[in-house]
Design a protein around this motif. Structure first.
Motif, mmCIF file in Angstrom:
data_model
loop_
_atom_site.group_PDB
_atom_site.id
_atom_site.type_symbol
_atom_site.label_atom_id
_atom_site.label_comp_id
_atom_site.label_asym_id
_atom_site.label_seq_id
_atom_site.Cartn_x
_atom_site.Cartn_y
_atom_site.Cartn_z
ATOM 1 N N LEU A 72 57.008 -6.576 20.026
ATOM 2 C CA LEU A 72 56.236 -6.372 18.831
ATOM 3 C C LEU A 72 54.925 -6.172 19.338
ATOM 4 O O LEU A 72 54.510 -6.821 20.064
ATOM 5 C CB LEU A 72 56.304 -7.555 17.612
ATOM 6 N N THR A 73 54.006 -5.659 18.581
ATOM 7 C CA THR A 73 52.584 -5.447 18.809
ATOM 8 C C THR A 73 51.747 -6.901 18.090
ATOM 9 O O THR A 73 52.660 -7.155 17.200
ATOM 10 C CB THR A 73 51.798 -4.455 18.319
ATOM 11 N N GLY A 74 50.688 -7.246 18.375
ATOM 12 C CA GLY A 74 50.074 -8.178 17.761
ATOM 13 C C GLY A 74 49.879 -8.197 16.278
ATOM 14 O O GLY A 74 49.677 -9.085 15.731
ATOM 15 N N GLU A 75 49.842 -6.983 15.719
ATOM 16 C CA GLU A 75 49.431 -6.496 14.440
ATOM 17 C C GLU A 75 50.521 -7.123 13.337
ATOM 18 O O GLU A 75 50.601 -7.659 12.224
ATOM 19 C CB GLU A 75 49.223 -5.099 14.166
ATOM 20 N N ALA A 76 51.867 -7.226 14.266
ATOM 21 C CA ALA A 76 52.985 -8.087 13.441
ATOM 22 C C ALA A 76 52.822 -9.472 13.099
ATOM 23 O O ALA A 76 53.311 -10.099 12.081
ATOM 24 C CB ALA A 76 54.385 -7.855 14.186
ATOM 25 N N GLY A 77 51.883 -10.060 13.851
ATOM 26 C CA GLY A 77 51.343 -11.255 13.478
ATOM 27 C C GLY A 77 50.406 -11.496 12.391
ATOM 28 O O GLY A 77 50.280 -12.693 11.838
ATOM 29 N N ALA A 78 50.219 -10.535 11.767
ATOM 30 C CA ALA A 78 49.245 -10.475 10.480
ATOM 31 C C ALA A 78 49.992 -10.113 9.275
ATOM 32 O O ALA A 78 49.440 -10.167 8.173
ATOM 33 C CB ALA A 78 48.091 -9.458 10.796
ATOM 34 N N THR A 79 51.269 -9.587 9.223
ATOM 35 C CA THR A 79 51.871 -9.066 8.158
ATOM 36 C C THR A 79 52.092 -10.110 7.088
ATOM 37 O O THR A 79 51.514 -9.919 5.914
ATOM 38 C CB THR A 79 53.196 -8.549 8.375
ATOM 39 N N HIS A 80 52.665 -11.491 7.239
ATOM 40 C CA HIS A 80 52.789 -12.352 6.222
ATOM 41 C C HIS A 80 51.594 -12.743 5.527
ATOM 42 O O HIS A 80 51.358 -12.871 4.396
ATOM 43 C CB HIS A 80 53.663 -13.447 7.126
ATOM 44 N N THR A 81 50.564 -13.048 6.309
ATOM 45 C CA THR A 81 49.071 -13.293 5.685
ATOM 46 C C THR A 81 48.492 -12.013 5.059
ATOM 47 O O THR A 81 47.956 -12.203 4.060
ATOM 48 C CB THR A 81 48.338 -13.886 6.730
ATOM 49 N N GLY A 82 48.603 -10.910 5.512
ATOM 50 C CA GLY A 82 48.028 -9.729 5.039
ATOM 51 C C GLY A 82 48.733 -9.439 3.550
ATOM 52 O O GLY A 82 47.828 -9.077 2.590
ATOM 53 N N ASP A 114 36.069 -1.498 1.396
ATOM 54 C CA ASP A 114 37.566 -1.787 1.643
ATOM 55 C C ASP A 114 38.524 -2.204 0.548
ATOM 56 O O ASP A 114 39.663 -1.809 0.565
ATOM 57 C CB ASP A 114 37.431 -3.174 2.490
ATOM 58 N N ILE A 115 38.049 -2.902 -0.528
ATOM 59 C CA ILE A 115 38.705 -3.292 -1.698
ATOM 60 C C ILE A 115 39.312 -1.947 -2.473
ATOM 61 O O ILE A 115 40.563 -1.877 -2.810
ATOM 62 C CB ILE A 115 38.103 -4.082 -2.659
ATOM 63 N N PRO A 116 38.393 -0.628 -2.519
ATOM 64 C CA PRO A 116 39.264 0.372 -3.042
ATOM 65 C C PRO A 116 40.258 0.949 -2.273
ATOM 66 O O PRO A 116 41.036 1.546 -2.587
ATOM 67 C CB PRO A 116 37.908 1.556 -3.202
ATOM 68 N N LYS A 117 40.123 0.832 -1.061
ATOM 69 C CA LYS A 117 41.143 1.415 -0.138
ATOM 70 C C LYS A 117 42.378 0.514 -0.175
ATOM 71 O O LYS A 117 43.555 1.186 -0.398
ATOM 72 C CB LYS A 117 40.654 1.260 1.484
ATOM 73 N N LEU A 118 42.243 -0.606 -0.496
ATOM 74 C CA LEU A 118 43.417 -1.587 -0.744
ATOM 75 C C LEU A 118 44.032 -1.288 -2.156
ATOM 76 O O LEU A 118 45.279 -1.176 -2.263
ATOM 77 C CB LEU A 118 43.011 -3.191 -0.737
ATOM 78 N N LYS A 119 43.145 -1.042 -3.271
ATOM 79 C CA LYS A 119 43.617 -0.618 -4.313
ATOM 80 C C LYS A 119 44.473 0.648 -4.369
ATOM 81 O O LYS A 119 45.328 0.811 -5.202
ATOM 82 C CB LYS A 119 42.511 -0.874 -5.429
ATOM 83 N N ASP A 120 43.902 1.567 -3.531
ATOM 84 C CA ASP A 120 44.441 2.927 -3.607
ATOM 85 C C ASP A 120 45.545 2.846 -2.609
ATOM 86 O O ASP A 120 46.245 4.027 -2.565
ATOM 87 C CB ASP A 120 43.511 4.017 -3.288
ATOM 88 N N ARG A 121 45.982 2.022 -1.938
ATOM 89 C CA ARG A 121 47.054 1.807 -1.140
ATOM 90 C C ARG A 121 47.008 2.693 0.083
ATOM 91 O O ARG A 121 47.934 3.314 0.658
ATOM 92 C CB ARG A 121 48.311 1.925 -1.675
ATOM 93 N N ALA A 122 45.706 2.982 0.483
ATOM 94 C CA ALA A 122 45.278 3.737 1.746
ATOM 95 C C ALA A 122 45.506 3.284 2.948
ATOM 96 O O ALA A 122 45.266 3.869 4.091
ATOM 97 C CB ALA A 122 44.010 4.228 1.353
ATOM 98 N N VAL A 123 45.646 1.764 2.902
ATOM 99 C CA VAL A 123 45.789 1.054 3.940
ATOM 100 C C VAL A 123 46.732 -0.158 3.839
ATOM 101 O O VAL A 123 46.893 -0.526 2.284
ATOM 102 C CB VAL A 123 44.352 0.332 4.326
ATOM 103 N N THR A 124 47.579 -0.361 4.614
ATOM 104 C CA THR A 124 48.825 -1.420 4.315
ATOM 105 C C THR A 124 48.001 -2.884 4.292
ATOM 106 O O THR A 124 47.007 -3.083 4.703
ATOM 107 C CB THR A 124 49.726 -1.456 5.377
ATOM 108 N N PRO A 125 48.635 -3.957 3.358
ATOM 109 C CA PRO A 125 48.110 -5.184 3.327
ATOM 110 C C PRO A 125 47.659 -5.755 4.668
ATOM 111 O O PRO A 125 46.812 -6.417 5.056
ATOM 112 C CB PRO A 125 49.242 -6.009 2.587
ATOM 113 N N GLY A 126 48.900 -5.798 5.817
ATOM 114 C CA GLY A 126 48.237 -6.310 7.030
ATOM 115 C C GLY A 126 47.248 -5.581 7.938
ATOM 116 O O GLY A 126 46.413 -6.238 8.356
#
Length: 146
Positions: free
Chosen positions: A18-28, A51-63
């Motif tokens: 796995l890449t290191g990004e997988a270590g951020a999923t649970h907290t993300g 950043d918050i609008p990107k999150l609200k629009d689901r333009a970026v994943t939680p992690g």
């Protein structure tokens, strides 16, 4: 206070495939839920308004949001007073229930092993499975905290 840091998860017995990004999923997943549920502190609203609008629009994943907007660090500055009180109770790795709920909700069908939760996919589909559990835990906490 720092609740979690994605870099804490990359070493040791972290799955080599796995890449290191997988270590951020649970907290993300948790951070995204907290911010979208109105538990955010002022820092995200004032310091990272794009950043918050990107999150609200689901333009970026939680992690991915957690890694980019929070630099992979989850601290008390990310949350309101209520958000911190709930997080101290629920997210705490030693005595909280978050990881057990995360595993019960998203841990089916993952590779066996002590670090299998790192294989949870950072996706809105998984977020949507976890969100009702987190909503219920917050409601229960609010009912008992007052």
């Amino acid at each position: 206070m720092k609740y979690d840091d994605a870099s804490w998860h990359y070493g040791g017995e972290f799955p080599a495939d796995l890449t290191g990004e997988a270590g951020a999923t649970h907290t993300g997943m948790y951070v995204a839920w907290a911010l979208l549920s109105g538990l955010s502190g002022d820092i995200h609203i004032t310091d990272f308004p794009e950043d918050i609008p990107k999150l609200k629009d689901r333009a970026v994943t939680p992690g991915a949001f957690f890694l980019s907007a929070c630099d992979g660090k989850f601290t008390d500055e990310d949350l309101s007073d209520e958000g911190n009180a709930f997080t101290a109770h629920y997210f705490n790795f030693d005595s909280g229930q978050y990881l057990a709920d995360y595993e019960r909700t998203l841990g089916q069908g993952l590779p066996d092993g002590p670090n299998s939760l790192y294989y949870v996919t950072d996706s809105w589909e998984n977020f949507d499975k976890l969100k009702p559990v987190l909503d219920r835990r917050l409601s229960e906490w609010r009912a008992n905290a007052g």
